[in-house]
Structure formats: C-alpha cells, structure tokens
Design an enzyme around this catalytic site. Sequence first.
Site, PDB file in Angstrom:
ATOM      1  N   TRP A 110       0.826  -1.218   0.000  1.00 20.11           N
ATOM      2  CA  TRP A 110       0.000   0.000   0.000  1.00 20.11           C
ATOM      3  C   TRP A 110       0.855   1.260   0.000  1.00 20.11           C
ATOM      4  O   TRP A 110       0.332   2.354  -0.084  1.00 20.11           O
ATOM      5  CB  TRP A 110      -0.945  -0.006   1.197  1.00 20.11           C
ATOM      6  CG  TRP A 110      -0.298  -0.360   2.494  1.00 20.11           C
ATOM      7  CD1 TRP A 110       0.387   0.487   3.315  1.00 20.11           C
ATOM      8  CD2 TRP A 110      -0.262  -1.646   3.121  1.00 20.11           C
ATOM      9  NE1 TRP A 110       0.848  -0.186   4.416  1.00 20.11           N
ATOM     10  CE2 TRP A 110       0.461  -1.500   4.326  1.00 20.11           C
ATOM     11  CE3 TRP A 110      -0.772  -2.907   2.779  1.00 20.11           C
ATOM     12  CZ2 TRP A 110       0.693  -2.574   5.187  1.00 20.11           C
ATOM     13  CZ3 TRP A 110      -0.532  -3.961   3.646  1.00 20.11           C
ATOM     14  CH2 TRP A 110       0.178  -3.796   4.831  1.00 20.11           C
ATOM     15  N   ARG A 111       2.173   1.098   0.095  1.00 23.65           N
ATOM     16  CA  ARG A 111       3.045   2.269  -0.022  1.00 23.65           C
ATOM     17  C   ARG A 111       3.497   2.480  -1.458  1.00 23.65           C
ATOM     18  O   ARG A 111       4.178   3.450  -1.759  1.00 23.65           O
ATOM     19  CB  ARG A 111       4.272   2.099   0.877  1.00 23.65           C
ATOM     20  CG  ARG A 111       3.931   2.253   2.338  1.00 23.65           C
ATOM     21  CD  ARG A 111       5.129   2.018   3.213  1.00 23.65           C
ATOM     22  NE  ARG A 111       4.829   2.359   4.609  1.00 23.65           N
ATOM     23  CZ  ARG A 111       5.538   1.938   5.637  1.00 23.65           C
ATOM     24  NH1 ARG A 111       6.594   1.175   5.455  1.00 23.65           N
ATOM     25  NH2 ARG A 111       5.207   2.300   6.863  1.00 23.65           N
TER      26      ARG A 111
ATOM     27  N   GLU B 192      -5.611   0.990   5.397  1.00 29.08           N
ATOM     28  CA  GLU B 192      -5.710   1.675   6.688  1.00 29.08           C
ATOM     29  C   GLU B 192      -6.782   1.063   7.578  1.00 29.08           C
ATOM     30  O   GLU B 192      -6.601   0.945   8.784  1.00 29.08           O
ATOM     31  CB  GLU B 192      -5.986   3.169   6.483  1.00 29.08           C
ATOM     32  CG  GLU B 192      -4.782   3.955   5.950  1.00 29.08           C
ATOM     33  CD  GLU B 192      -3.580   3.906   6.883  1.00 29.08           C
ATOM     34  OE1 GLU B 192      -3.763   3.734   8.108  1.00 29.08           O
ATOM     35  OE2 GLU B 192      -2.440   4.044   6.395  1.00 29.08           O
TER      36      GLU B 192
ATOM     37  N   GLN C 159      -6.749  -2.203  13.626  1.00 31.80           N
ATOM     38  CA  GLN C 159      -6.585  -3.032  14.831  1.00 31.80           C
ATOM     39  C   GLN C 159      -5.846  -4.319  14.505  1.00 31.80           C
ATOM     40  O   GLN C 159      -6.018  -5.328  15.167  1.00 31.80           O
ATOM     41  CB  GLN C 159      -7.949  -3.363  15.455  1.00 31.80           C
ATOM     42  CG  GLN C 159      -8.535  -2.255  16.302  1.00 31.80           C
ATOM     43  CD  GLN C 159      -9.403  -1.309  15.483  1.00 31.80           C
ATOM     44  OE1 GLN C 159      -9.610  -1.518  14.313  1.00 31.80           O
ATOM     45  NE2 GLN C 159      -9.895  -0.269  16.124  1.00 31.80           N
ATOM     46  N   THR C 160      -5.021  -4.271  13.496  1.00 29.48           N
ATOM     47  CA  THR C 160      -4.351  -5.481  13.039  1.00 29.48           C
ATOM     48  C   THR C 160      -2.878  -5.187  12.758  1.00 29.48           C
ATOM     49  O   THR C 160      -2.541  -4.134  12.229  1.00 29.48           O
ATOM     50  CB  THR C 160      -5.030  -5.990  11.743  1.00 29.48           C
ATOM     51  OG1 THR C 160      -6.425  -6.180  11.994  1.00 29.48           O
ATOM     52  CG2 THR C 160      -4.428  -7.290  11.291  1.00 29.48           C
TER      53      THR C 160
ATOM     54  N   LEU D  34     -10.175 -11.846  10.930  1.00 29.53           N
ATOM     55  CA  LEU D  34      -9.559 -10.564  11.304  1.00 29.53           C
ATOM     56  C   LEU D  34     -10.212  -9.931  12.531  1.00 29.53           C
ATOM     57  O   LEU D  34      -9.581  -9.120  13.213  1.00 29.53           O
ATOM     58  CB  LEU D  34      -9.647  -9.571  10.135  1.00 29.53           C
ATOM     59  CG  LEU D  34      -8.451  -9.485   9.196  1.00 29.53           C
ATOM     60  CD1 LEU D  34      -8.686  -8.396   8.167  1.00 29.53           C
ATOM     61  CD2 LEU D  34      -7.165  -9.195   9.961  1.00 29.53           C
ATOM     62  N   GLY D  35     -11.458 -10.303  12.795  1.00 32.62           N
ATOM     63  CA  GLY D  35     -12.157  -9.656  13.900  1.00 32.62           C
ATOM     64  C   GLY D  35     -12.639  -8.255  13.537  1.00 32.62           C
ATOM     65  O   GLY D  35     -12.392  -7.780  12.431  1.00 32.62           O
ATOM     66  N   TYR D  36     -13.301  -7.631  14.476  1.00 33.67           N
ATOM     67  CA  TYR D  36     -13.836  -6.272  14.242  1.00 33.67           C
ATOM     68  C   TYR D  36     -14.573  -6.225  12.908  1.00 33.67           C
ATOM     69  O   TYR D  36     -14.244  -5.448  12.026  1.00 33.67           O
ATOM     70  CB  TYR D  36     -12.709  -5.233  14.251  1.00 33.67           C
ATOM     71  CG  TYR D  36     -11.933  -5.171  15.529  1.00 33.67           C
ATOM     72  CD1 TYR D  36     -12.333  -4.323  16.556  1.00 33.67           C
ATOM     73  CD2 TYR D  36     -10.804  -5.957  15.721  1.00 33.67           C
ATOM     74  CE1 TYR D  36     -11.634  -4.268  17.749  1.00 33.67           C
ATOM     75  CE2 TYR D  36     -10.092  -5.902  16.912  1.00 33.67           C
ATOM     76  CZ  TYR D  36     -10.509  -5.058  17.913  1.00 33.67           C
ATOM     77  OH  TYR D  36      -9.811  -5.002  19.083  1.00 33.67           O
TER      78      TYR D  36
ATOM     79  N   TYR E 145      -7.861  10.129  12.060  1.00 32.10           N
ATOM     80  CA  TYR E 145      -6.598   9.507  11.680  1.00 32.10           C
ATOM     81  C   TYR E 145      -6.642   8.981  10.240  1.00 32.10           C
ATOM     82  O   TYR E 145      -5.773   9.293   9.415  1.00 32.10           O
ATOM     83  CB  TYR E 145      -6.211   8.363  12.630  1.00 32.10           C
ATOM     84  CG  TYR E 145      -5.174   7.494  11.991  1.00 32.10           C
ATOM     85  CD1 TYR E 145      -3.846   7.911  11.956  1.00 32.10           C
ATOM     86  CD2 TYR E 145      -5.517   6.329  11.309  1.00 32.10           C
ATOM     87  CE1 TYR E 145      -2.881   7.173  11.296  1.00 32.10           C
ATOM     88  CE2 TYR E 145      -4.570   5.591  10.639  1.00 32.10           C
ATOM     89  CZ  TYR E 145      -3.257   6.019  10.642  1.00 32.10           C
ATOM     90  OH  TYR E 145      -2.309   5.309   9.968  1.00 32.10           O
TER      91      TYR E 145
ATOM     92  N   ASP F  73      -1.581   9.088  15.479  1.00 33.31           N
ATOM     93  CA  ASP F  73      -1.930   7.786  16.032  1.00 33.31           C
ATOM     94  C   ASP F  73      -0.984   7.492  17.203  1.00 33.31           C
ATOM     95  O   ASP F  73      -0.222   8.353  17.623  1.00 33.31           O
ATOM     96  CB  ASP F  73      -1.846   6.691  14.957  1.00 33.31           C
ATOM     97  CG  ASP F  73      -0.404   6.383  14.569  1.00 33.31           C
ATOM     98  OD1 ASP F  73       0.506   7.162  14.932  1.00 33.31           O
ATOM     99  OD2 ASP F  73      -0.181   5.353  13.904  1.00 33.31           O
TER     100      ASP F  73
ATOM    101  N   CYS G 134      11.159   3.864  17.785  1.00 32.37           N
ATOM    102  CA  CYS G 134      10.650   4.558  18.955  1.00 32.37           C
ATOM    103  C   CYS G 134       9.489   3.767  19.525  1.00 32.37           C
ATOM    104  O   CYS G 134       8.350   4.219  19.568  1.00 32.37           O
ATOM    105  CB  CYS G 134      10.226   5.971  18.551  1.00 32.37           C
ATOM    106  SG  CYS G 134       9.783   7.048  19.916  1.00 32.37           S
TER     107      CYS G 134
END
Length: 207
Positions: A33-34, A46, A51-52, A89-91, A129, A147, A201
């Site tokens: 996706w980049r 995105e 949440q993954t 994947l959930g959600y 976001y 984020d 970081c």
Amino acid sequence: MSQRYNKKLSDIQVYFAQPLEDWYEKHHRELPWRETNDPYLIWISEIILQQTRVNQGLGYYNRFIERFPNVATLASANEEEVLKYWQGLGYYSRARNLHKASQMIMADFNGVFPSTYEDVRRLKGVGEYTAAAILSFSANLPYAVLDGNVFRVLSRYFGIATPIDTTAGKKEFKQLADSVLDSDAPGLYNQAIMELGALQCVPISPN
DNA sequence: ATCCTGGAAC
DNA sequence: GTTCCAGGAT
C-alpha cells in the site's frame, strides 16, 4: 525524494522532518500500500491496519484487493462475500463499514473516491486519523496523522509528559503535530514519523 | 466523556 | 483469566 531545491527550509524541517525522512528512506519496510497513490487501496489498507498488525494484515490486504480491486467491485459485491474475505480478522463492523462506504461512494460521489477531508470523513468507519492518512498518502494533502506511534515520537522528542487520554492532551498534541508537519512532503513525513514509532521509537525498551 | 470491539499480550 | 490496545462511534 527528500531533497528539495530552491526552497528555504524552516528550522523544524531541518532539525525534525528532514532527519526523520532520511531515516525513513533508509529503513522503511516495503509494503504494497506504499507503492500506490490510489486512495481506494490506501483506504482498504488503513482500515485493515487499524486493529491489526502489519504481518497479519498483509495477506488479508492482498486477497481483499485482488477480489475487490476498486470501489465499484466492492460496492456491487454482497456483504456475505465481503465478510468472507474478512474472516479471522475480527472487528467485523470494519468490513461492513467498508462495504457500506463503497456503496455511498457510488451513490453520492459518482463512484469517484472523495478528495476532500470533509467528504472522506463522511465515510463510515473513517475518523480523523484515517482521513489524514488517506489524503496525505494519496494526494499529498497537508493533514498530520495522529496515532499511537506519532504520540510516542512527539512526546519523547519534544519531552512532553501530558497524557494523551484527556481532551487537553489530545488538543496539545494535535497542535504540535500540525505545527511540525512537513508541508512540503506531507505523505512522506506522515509515513516517516509512524514508521519510526513502529520500528525504533517503540513503547517499551526503545532502540 | 464514555463506550465498543476482540485478538494479543501479560 | 484479566488487561491492554487503537482507533471510531455515540
């Protein structure tokens, strides 16, 4: 990419954004996706990544966009099939929202992915976001992403202890994020600050 | 400001 | 088994 000629850079660009972007050019992960400017593909990525973890999301992303390569194919699919591609994947409301939003794009935007912040925010499941990510990555519009990664990088770099789980804290970080955004290269800058937060970081025992 | 999701991490 | 996460919705 990060070299810009005939243009005077601000101090914050020189000391914060430039080194960040240079670090990114050297160390970033290559992710599908980049490699695209298509807001539809960036949107899908995105939502999956919300949440993954990247590692798990990658396979789902590839299968999903192979079956639903654009807004129209997603919109004309039935919900059960969309959910099938989301299985594990959930959600699951994320998948239902994607499906609904794709139909909204067909109906309200003539099938063209919306290009303003206000319109993108109208899509179900797209908050501040995700709207900033889609528009900066796909169209280089100057919206700073905020984020967990960005919070961490900013608070450590600028030595800010304000907690982010309060209204005041969020406001403070939002202002800071907007003020340090590299408006010459919003997409690159946003990718860079999040990647630094993800790879170096990190929350515990940072490199 | 509070609630919600649901797998991952503890 | 409990807590945490990370965004969005209400």
